[in-house]
Motif scaffolding. Sequence first.
Motif, mmCIF file in Angstrom:
data_model
loop_
_atom_site.group_PDB
_atom_site.id
_atom_site.type_symbol
_atom_site.label_atom_id
_atom_site.label_comp_id
_atom_site.label_asym_id
_atom_site.label_seq_id
_atom_site.Cartn_x
_atom_site.Cartn_y
_atom_site.Cartn_z
ATOM 1 N N GLU A 135 65.406 13.381 3.535
ATOM 2 C CA GLU A 135 64.631 14.385 2.808
ATOM 3 C C GLU A 135 63.160 14.306 3.225
ATOM 4 O O GLU A 135 62.263 14.022 2.419
ATOM 5 N N PHE A 136 62.916 14.595 4.490
ATOM 6 C CA PHE A 136 61.581 14.434 5.073
ATOM 7 C C PHE A 136 60.552 15.354 4.430
ATOM 8 O O PHE A 136 59.343 15.102 4.495
ATOM 9 N N TRP A 137 60.989 16.437 3.808
ATOM 10 C CA TRP A 137 60.057 17.394 3.207
ATOM 11 C C TRP A 137 59.355 16.832 1.969
ATOM 12 O O TRP A 137 58.303 17.323 1.584
ATOM 13 N N ARG A 138 59.907 15.786 1.372
ATOM 14 C CA ARG A 138 59.310 15.239 0.151
ATOM 15 C C ARG A 138 57.951 14.576 0.397
ATOM 16 O O ARG A 138 57.217 14.288 -0.552
ATOM 17 N N GLN A 139 57.598 14.324 1.645
ATOM 18 C CA GLN A 139 56.289 13.761 1.957
ATOM 19 C C GLN A 139 55.173 14.792 1.763
ATOM 20 O O GLN A 139 53.990 14.440 1.721
ATOM 21 N N ILE A 140 55.541 16.065 1.655
ATOM 22 C CA ILE A 140 54.577 17.132 1.400
ATOM 23 C C ILE A 140 54.407 17.279 -0.105
ATOM 24 O O ILE A 140 55.401 17.506 -0.822
ATOM 25 N N PRO A 141 53.188 17.154 -0.641
ATOM 26 C CA PRO A 141 53.013 17.224 -2.100
ATOM 27 C C PRO A 141 53.672 18.433 -2.750
ATOM 28 O O PRO A 141 54.280 18.313 -3.820
ATOM 29 N N GLY A 142 53.587 19.593 -2.116
ATOM 30 C CA GLY A 142 54.163 20.795 -2.699
ATOM 31 C C GLY A 142 55.681 20.792 -2.746
ATOM 32 O O GLY A 142 56.279 21.606 -3.473
ATOM 33 N N TYR A 143 56.334 19.900 -1.988
ATOM 34 C CA TYR A 143 57.797 19.860 -1.950
ATOM 35 C C TYR A 143 58.329 18.513 -2.446
ATOM 36 O O TYR A 143 59.518 18.220 -2.283
ATOM 37 N N ALA A 144 57.478 17.700 -3.030
ATOM 38 C CA ALA A 144 57.863 16.334 -3.406
ATOM 39 C C ALA A 144 59.029 16.294 -4.387
ATOM 40 O O ALA A 144 59.834 15.348 -4.374
ATOM 41 N N GLU A 145 59.156 17.306 -5.215
ATOM 42 C CA GLU A 145 60.221 17.312 -6.230
ATOM 43 C C GLU A 145 61.388 18.224 -5.858
ATOM 44 O O GLU A 145 62.268 18.472 -6.684
ATOM 45 N N VAL A 146 61.409 18.703 -4.623
ATOM 46 C CA VAL A 146 62.455 19.641 -4.197
ATOM 47 C C VAL A 146 63.676 18.859 -3.713
ATOM 48 O O VAL A 146 63.582 18.066 -2.766
ATOM 49 N N ASP A 147 64.821 19.079 -4.342
ATOM 50 C CA ASP A 147 66.031 18.366 -3.928
ATOM 51 C C ASP A 147 66.638 19.012 -2.683
ATOM 52 O O ASP A 147 66.221 20.094 -2.246
ATOM 53 N N ARG A 148 67.614 18.342 -2.122
ATOM 54 C CA ARG A 148 68.188 18.783 -0.850
ATOM 55 C C ARG A 148 68.825 20.167 -0.948
ATOM 56 O O ARG A 148 68.620 21.021 -0.083
ATOM 57 N N ALA A 149 69.591 20.404 -1.994
ATOM 58 C CA ALA A 149 70.280 21.695 -2.131
ATOM 59 C C ALA A 149 69.276 22.834 -2.203
ATOM 60 O O ALA A 149 69.485 23.900 -1.605
ATOM 61 N N THR A 150 68.188 22.617 -2.918
ATOM 62 C CA THR A 150 67.172 23.661 -3.033
ATOM 63 C C THR A 150 66.483 23.900 -1.704
ATOM 64 O O THR A 150 66.290 25.052 -1.294
ATOM 65 N N PHE A 151 66.106 22.813 -1.020
ATOM 66 C CA PHE A 151 65.387 22.965 0.238
ATOM 67 C C PHE A 151 66.255 23.637 1.299
ATOM 68 O O PHE A 151 65.746 24.384 2.145
ATOM 69 N N LEU A 152 67.543 23.407 1.263
ATOM 70 C CA LEU A 152 68.436 24.011 2.253
ATOM 71 C C LEU A 152 68.819 25.442 1.909
ATOM 72 O O LEU A 152 69.519 26.095 2.686
ATOM 73 N N ASP A 153 68.387 25.927 0.787
ATOM 74 C CA ASP A 153 68.660 27.315 0.397
ATOM 75 C C ASP A 153 67.710 28.233 1.179
ATOM 76 O O ASP A 153 66.488 28.120 1.060
ATOM 77 N N TRP A 154 68.253 29.145 1.936
ATOM 78 C CA TRP A 154 67.424 30.023 2.764
ATOM 79 C C TRP A 154 66.493 30.883 1.913
ATOM 80 O O TRP A 154 65.403 31.257 2.345
ATOM 81 N N LYS A 155 66.900 31.180 0.676
ATOM 82 C CA LYS A 155 66.035 31.966 -0.215
ATOM 83 C C LYS A 155 64.779 31.165 -0.595
ATOM 84 O O LYS A 155 63.687 31.727 -0.708
ATOM 85 N N PHE A 156 64.929 29.866 -0.772
ATOM 86 C CA PHE A 156 63.764 29.019 -1.049
ATOM 87 C C PHE A 156 62.801 29.058 0.131
ATOM 88 O O PHE A 156 61.582 29.142 -0.046
ATOM 89 N N GLN A 157 63.344 28.991 1.354
ATOM 90 C CA GLN A 157 62.490 29.015 2.543
ATOM 91 C C GLN A 157 61.692 30.314 2.623
ATOM 92 O O GLN A 157 60.498 30.313 2.924
ATOM 93 N N ASN A 158 62.346 31.436 2.350
ATOM 94 C CA ASN A 158 61.650 32.725 2.391
ATOM 95 C C ASN A 158 60.596 32.825 1.293
ATOM 96 O O ASN A 158 59.456 33.222 1.532
ATOM 97 N N LYS A 159 60.984 32.471 0.091
ATOM 98 C CA LYS A 159 60.110 32.652 -1.071
ATOM 99 C C LYS A 159 58.874 31.773 -1.001
ATOM 100 O O LYS A 159 57.777 32.181 -1.441
ATOM 101 N N HIS A 160 59.001 30.578 -0.444
ATOM 102 C CA HIS A 160 57.899 29.610 -0.472
ATOM 103 C C HIS A 160 57.195 29.466 0.871
ATOM 104 O O HIS A 160 56.486 28.466 1.088
ATOM 105 N N SER A 161 57.350 30.435 1.750
ATOM 106 C CA SER A 161 56.626 30.390 3.018
ATOM 107 C C SER A 161 55.120 30.395 2.769
ATOM 108 O O SER A 161 54.631 31.063 1.854
ATOM 109 N N VAL A 162 54.395 29.653 3.592
ATOM 110 C CA VAL A 162 52.933 29.610 3.502
ATOM 111 C C VAL A 162 52.377 30.832 4.204
ATOM 112 O O VAL A 162 52.598 31.029 5.409
ATOM 113 N N THR A 163 51.647 31.662 3.472
ATOM 114 C CA THR A 163 51.144 32.927 4.017
ATOM 115 C C THR A 163 49.633 33.081 3.875
ATOM 116 O O THR A 163 49.101 34.145 4.189
ATOM 117 N N SER A 164 48.962 32.055 3.397
ATOM 118 C CA SER A 164 47.507 32.147 3.238
ATOM 119 C C SER A 164 46.907 30.753 3.263
ATOM 120 O O SER A 164 47.618 29.746 3.054
#
Length: 494
Positions: free
Chosen positions: A62-91
């Motif tokens: 779960e390498f993404w947990r090292q990022i403060p904004g994703y520290a509490e994101v579990d594997r199932a959530t992070f692997l959800d393509w909808k999560f990737q779209n919704k939480h893309s960094v755009t600014s």
Amino acid sequence: MSQPAEVLTSEFEVAATRVRDVLPGMESHPLLGELLDLEVPAALKPVVDPSEYAHRNFKDGEFWRQIPGYAEVDRATFLDWKFQNKHSVTSIDKLAATLGNLVSPAFLDDVRAGIARAPMNVRISPYTVSLIDWADPYRDPQRIQFLPVGSTQLPDHPRLTLDSLHEQADAPTPGLTHRYHDKALFLPLDVCPVYCRFCTRSYAIGGDTDTVHKARLTPNAKRWHTAIAYIASRPEIEDIVVSGGDIYMLPAQHLSTIGHLLLAIPHIRRIRIATKGPAVAPMKILTDEAWTGALFEIANAGRAMGKEVCLHTHFNSPAEITEITRQAMEVLFKGGVTVRNQTVLIRNVNDSVATMTELVRRLSYMNVRPYYVYQHDMVSAVEELRTTVHTNATIERGVRGSTAGFNTPLAIVDLPGGGGKRDIHSFEHYDRTTGISVYRSPAVHADLVYLYFDPVDLLPKEGQERWSRPAEHQKMIDEAVAAAGLTGMPLAVA
């Protein structure tokens, strides 16, 4: 003086060993079990250091947990393509909130300055954000590709134009480029899961920026039907690239509709579906069952008709590839979808023989076929990313022979002015002092001369000095064309 053969052989001999010693745990294998007690012949070559097959090791956990904004994101959530779209960094504000104290305010100010000049919007998937080394972001290959910083930006080359490949000039209708007689490029949409800084379609992809007002290619059934009607009317077209934007962003139903419409045209034999998606959000293939199912459906329908449907993707760095990627590519391989990769040669990302060799081997191990290594297009505000023609040619020679020929990519330059793709070595003349390479493209336009220009900052001092004087620009071009023996032939870009 060469040594006797027996000396060379004995140098590499190792103690005799049995197959069971090198393949432990295979006793119950129905085929290998009977070989386990055989002695392995003595080696004629030295044992390979394990680093030579490190490309088989894929980043996991779960390498993404090292990022403060994703520290509490579990594997199932992070692997959800909808999560990737919704939480893309755009600014820049969203980037700062996601990274917390991982980066300094000075770095964020540098990014802000880079964005102000960039022709592309910022959009980075959480997956990609998680793979960046934020302890050293200036040298990280992912950051370099997707997040500009003002401190490294260089002036554009004097001969740069926004649509350097002249795709719009070869468009009979918006979103369709017909350059080669038997191939066409269909662009159904203008959005992507990430925005690459070096995108050759910065004239159209993403929203308007401070420096570029975009040509719109929004998803539109009427525009699609017009483009497909043109394709149907031209019996010489056999091959369609469906790109964008990025097909990853099309709903499954639209992907299916476009695929089946194109397959229904009798003279279409090959469809290439192009997407950056597997490199920046591979989990979509694992969790968006409708989209992956539509891809399989089109591929199977094409195969039943004797037509090829394949996927072309875009990995640039070994650092982009993880265990999630490997699993996604295995799904496509088992589903019968051929995947080919097109890499862009980018300064400080993959511009060394060692890095490109590792990338090629890692792709090959996942059954992704390395296809092209593109010379970086002449794109605005990314001059620090471009390399020289000599660099690409040198890397190609270094990579060739490091793996099987069918897994060795071709080094390509997509010629400014709409000349299409040419082998990097096929120039008529190349002046490494001025950085001007001269090409012809008989299959596209036999009567035009095409030029590619190396970045000025990588030229010898004499070349840099000449480019600093506008009065020298045309003289250098005339010299290169004359050296190629093509004086009097018109330039594709005057």
